[in-house]
Scaffold this motif. Sequence first.
Motif, PDB file in Angstrom:
ATOM      1  N   ILE A 165      40.491   7.792   8.288  1.00 31.57           N
ATOM      2  CA  ILE A 165      41.613   7.307   9.085  1.00 31.57           C
ATOM      3  C   ILE A 165      41.427   7.491  10.600  1.00 31.57           C
ATOM      4  CG2 ILE A 165      43.284   9.237   9.244  1.00 31.57           C
ATOM      5  CD1 ILE A 165      44.015   6.040   7.429  1.00 31.57           C
ATOM      6  N   TYR A 212      39.057   1.597  11.782  1.00 33.56           N
ATOM      7  CA  TYR A 212      39.396   1.710  10.364  1.00 33.56           C
ATOM      8  C   TYR A 212      40.873   1.427  10.125  1.00 33.56           C
ATOM      9  CZ  TYR A 212      39.857   3.197   5.604  1.00 33.56           C
ATOM     10  OH  TYR A 212      40.136   3.209   4.252  1.00 33.56           O
ATOM     11  N   GLN A 213      41.144   0.531   9.197  1.00 30.26           N
ATOM     12  CA  GLN A 213      42.516   0.261   8.780  1.00 30.26           C
ATOM     13  C   GLN A 213      42.537   0.220   7.262  1.00 30.26           C
ATOM     14  OE1 GLN A 213      43.049  -3.438  11.197  1.00 30.26           O
ATOM     15  NE2 GLN A 213      44.740  -2.312  12.094  1.00 30.26           N
ATOM     16  N   VAL A 214      43.504   0.866   6.675  1.00 29.84           N
ATOM     17  CA  VAL A 214      43.611   0.832   5.223  1.00 29.84           C
ATOM     18  C   VAL A 214      43.828  -0.619   4.803  1.00 29.84           C
ATOM     19  CG1 VAL A 214      44.939   1.577   3.217  1.00 29.84           C
ATOM     20  CG2 VAL A 214      44.527   3.168   5.103  1.00 29.84           C
ATOM     21  N   ASP A 220      56.675  11.044   8.487  1.00 32.27           N
ATOM     22  CA  ASP A 220      57.433   9.851   8.092  1.00 32.27           C
ATOM     23  C   ASP A 220      57.579   9.809   6.577  1.00 32.27           C
ATOM     24  OD1 ASP A 220      55.317   8.137   6.758  1.00 32.27           O
ATOM     25  OD2 ASP A 220      54.377   8.282   8.732  1.00 32.27           O
ATOM     26  N   LYS A 222      55.635   1.768  12.030  1.00 36.72           N
ATOM     27  CA  LYS A 222      54.956   0.587  11.481  1.00 36.72           C
ATOM     28  C   LYS A 222      54.736   0.696   9.969  1.00 36.72           C
ATOM     29  CE  LYS A 222      50.734  -0.249  13.286  1.00 36.72           C
ATOM     30  NZ  LYS A 222      49.668  -0.854  14.124  1.00 36.72           N
ATOM     31  N   ASN A 265      52.743   4.244  14.730  1.00 35.48           N
ATOM     32  CA  ASN A 265      52.218   4.198  13.361  1.00 35.48           C
ATOM     33  C   ASN A 265      53.296   4.569  12.352  1.00 35.48           C
ATOM     34  OD1 ASN A 265      49.640   3.499  14.137  1.00 35.48           O
ATOM     35  ND2 ASN A 265      48.770   5.533  13.853  1.00 35.48           N
ATOM     36  N   THR A 280      44.558  -2.856  15.879  1.00 34.08           N
ATOM     37  CA  THR A 280      43.106  -2.957  15.913  1.00 34.08           C
ATOM     38  C   THR A 280      42.421  -1.800  15.188  1.00 34.08           C
ATOM     39  OG1 THR A 280      43.102  -1.761  17.992  1.00 34.08           O
ATOM     40  CG2 THR A 280      43.093  -4.148  18.142  1.00 34.08           C
ATOM     41  N   GLY A 281      43.174  -0.785  14.813  1.00 31.73           N
ATOM     42  CA  GLY A 281      42.564   0.367  14.152  1.00 31.73           C
ATOM     43  C   GLY A 281      41.949   1.356  15.125  1.00 31.73           C
ATOM     44  N   LEU A 282      42.366   1.282  16.362  1.00 35.09           N
ATOM     45  CA  LEU A 282      41.822   2.194  17.380  1.00 35.09           C
ATOM     46  C   LEU A 282      42.732   3.378  17.683  1.00 35.09           C
ATOM     47  CD1 LEU A 282      40.195  -0.151  20.039  1.00 35.09           C
ATOM     48  CD2 LEU A 282      39.082   1.743  18.849  1.00 35.09           C
ATOM     49  N   GLY A 283      44.021   3.209  17.374  1.00 32.73           N
ATOM     50  CA  GLY A 283      45.015   4.207  17.759  1.00 32.73           C
ATOM     51  C   GLY A 283      44.643   5.639  17.417  1.00 32.73           C
ATOM     52  N   LEU A 284      44.345   5.892  16.154  1.00 34.16           N
ATOM     53  CA  LEU A 284      44.080   7.269  15.724  1.00 34.16           C
ATOM     54  C   LEU A 284      42.760   7.809  16.271  1.00 34.16           C
ATOM     55  CD1 LEU A 284      45.390   7.251  12.033  1.00 34.16           C
ATOM     56  CD2 LEU A 284      46.348   8.487  13.985  1.00 34.16           C
ATOM     57  N   ILE A 303      49.111   7.529   2.718  1.00 37.77           N
ATOM     58  CA  ILE A 303      47.687   7.188   2.813  1.00 37.77           C
ATOM     59  C   ILE A 303      46.975   7.876   1.653  1.00 37.77           C
ATOM     60  CG2 ILE A 303      45.601   7.381   4.242  1.00 37.77           C
ATOM     61  CD1 ILE A 303      47.666   7.709   6.649  1.00 37.77           C
TER      62      ILE A 303
HETATM   63  P1  ATP Z   1      46.294   0.225  16.545  1.00 37.40           P
HETATM   64  O1  ATP Z   1      46.783   1.648  16.573  1.00 37.40           O
HETATM   65  O2  ATP Z   1      44.971   0.073  17.213  1.00 37.40           O
HETATM   66  O3  ATP Z   1      47.320  -0.749  16.993  1.00 37.40           O
HETATM   67  P2  ATP Z   1      46.358   0.676  13.711  1.00 37.40           P
HETATM   68  O4  ATP Z   1      47.719   1.270  13.848  1.00 37.40           O
HETATM   69  O5  ATP Z   1      46.079  -0.167  12.517  1.00 37.40           O
HETATM   70  O6  ATP Z   1      46.006  -0.177  15.015  1.00 37.40           O
HETATM   71  P3  ATP Z   1      45.364   3.396  13.740  1.00 37.40           P
HETATM   72  O7  ATP Z   1      46.549   3.840  14.493  1.00 37.40           O
HETATM   73  O8  ATP Z   1      44.031   3.936  14.131  1.00 37.40           O
HETATM   74  O9  ATP Z   1      45.232   1.814  13.763  1.00 37.40           O
HETATM   75  O10 ATP Z   1      45.568   3.704  12.204  1.00 37.40           O
HETATM   76  C1  ATP Z   1      44.524   3.380  11.282  1.00 37.40           C
HETATM   77  C2  ATP Z   1      45.097   3.033   9.932  1.00 37.40           C
HETATM   78  O11 ATP Z   1      45.644   4.205   9.351  1.00 37.40           O
HETATM   79  C3  ATP Z   1      46.253   2.053   9.951  1.00 37.40           C
HETATM   80  O12 ATP Z   1      45.812   0.724   9.981  1.00 37.40           O
HETATM   81  C4  ATP Z   1      46.959   2.385   8.656  1.00 37.40           C
HETATM   82  O13 ATP Z   1      46.290   1.755   7.586  1.00 37.40           O
HETATM   83  C5  ATP Z   1      46.760   3.885   8.547  1.00 37.40           C
HETATM   84  N1  ATP Z   1      47.912   4.657   9.049  1.00 37.40           N
HETATM   85  C6  ATP Z   1      48.042   5.228  10.272  1.00 37.40           C
HETATM   86  N2  ATP Z   1      49.198   5.889  10.396  1.00 37.40           N
HETATM   87  C7  ATP Z   1      49.835   5.750   9.205  1.00 37.40           C
HETATM   88  C8  ATP Z   1      51.093   6.225   8.684  1.00 37.40           C
HETATM   89  N3  ATP Z   1      51.928   6.969   9.420  1.00 37.40           N
HETATM   90  N4  ATP Z   1      51.394   5.874   7.407  1.00 37.40           N
HETATM   91  C9  ATP Z   1      50.551   5.140   6.665  1.00 37.40           C
HETATM   92  N5  ATP Z   1      49.367   4.661   7.092  1.00 37.40           N
HETATM   93  C10 ATP Z   1      49.008   4.967   8.341  1.00 37.40           C
END
Ligand code: ATP
Length: 162
Positions: A95, A100-102, A82, A57, A54, A113-117, A87
């Motif tokens: 988050i 959920y994805q911004v 970072d 990314k 993240n 996919t918004g599953l990571g967090l 956010i």
């Molecule tokens: P996945 O992890 O499933 O590949 P993702 O990265 O979009 O997809 P999450 O890791 O759950 O999903 O993060 C959710 C959302 O939070 C992201 O789509 C992004 O909008 C926001 N986000 C997460 N980490 C950061 C960060 N370090 N800086 C800015 N926005 C973030």
Amino acid sequence: DVNIKEIIEIALHNVAKHAKDKSIKIMVNCPEEVPVIRTDKDKLIRVFVNLLTNAIKFTPEEGEVTIIVEDHEDHLQTSIKDNGIGISKEKRDKIFDKFYQVDSTATRKAGGTGLGLAIIKGIIDGQGGNIYLESETGKGSTFTFRLPKELKEDDFTEIEGV
Ligand code: ATP
Ligand code: MG
């Protein structure tokens, strides 16, 4: 029992190419000696890889990501900081929700996919810890999680006469 330094090394190895492609520098600030903690190794690697992915990314090229480990009395604290897009306040509470994805161009372009967090929070909570986020739009984000240090048998002092 796992050594967090070892976990960080494995996670860094995992995300190295991704970081290099964007010329993002990853720094680690960790005390020389860190206590081992009783946690699932593979799950903790997943936490680091997800948070680092993240951070890379959502940080523009030439950005910086810093891992800071602090040894506290009853827990080990790790921050992944970072200097990326950040956010906004309204989004911060959502988050950690599943899917959920911004909603921004940067996010859509970044895929996922918004599953990571949601997965990360599940892992950390499940290990008796907690995770929170500090962020400022346009300046960056810091995700901090704490994991309890488990007391070992020889950490107990015997109290006489009890
Ligand atoms: P996945 O992890 O499933 O590949 P993702 O990265 O979009 O997809 P999450 O890791 O759950 O999903 O993060 C959710 C959302 O939070 C992201 O789509 C992004 O909008 C926001 N986000 C997460 N980490 C950061 C960060 N370090 N800086 C800015 N926005 C973030
Ligand atoms: Mg993610």
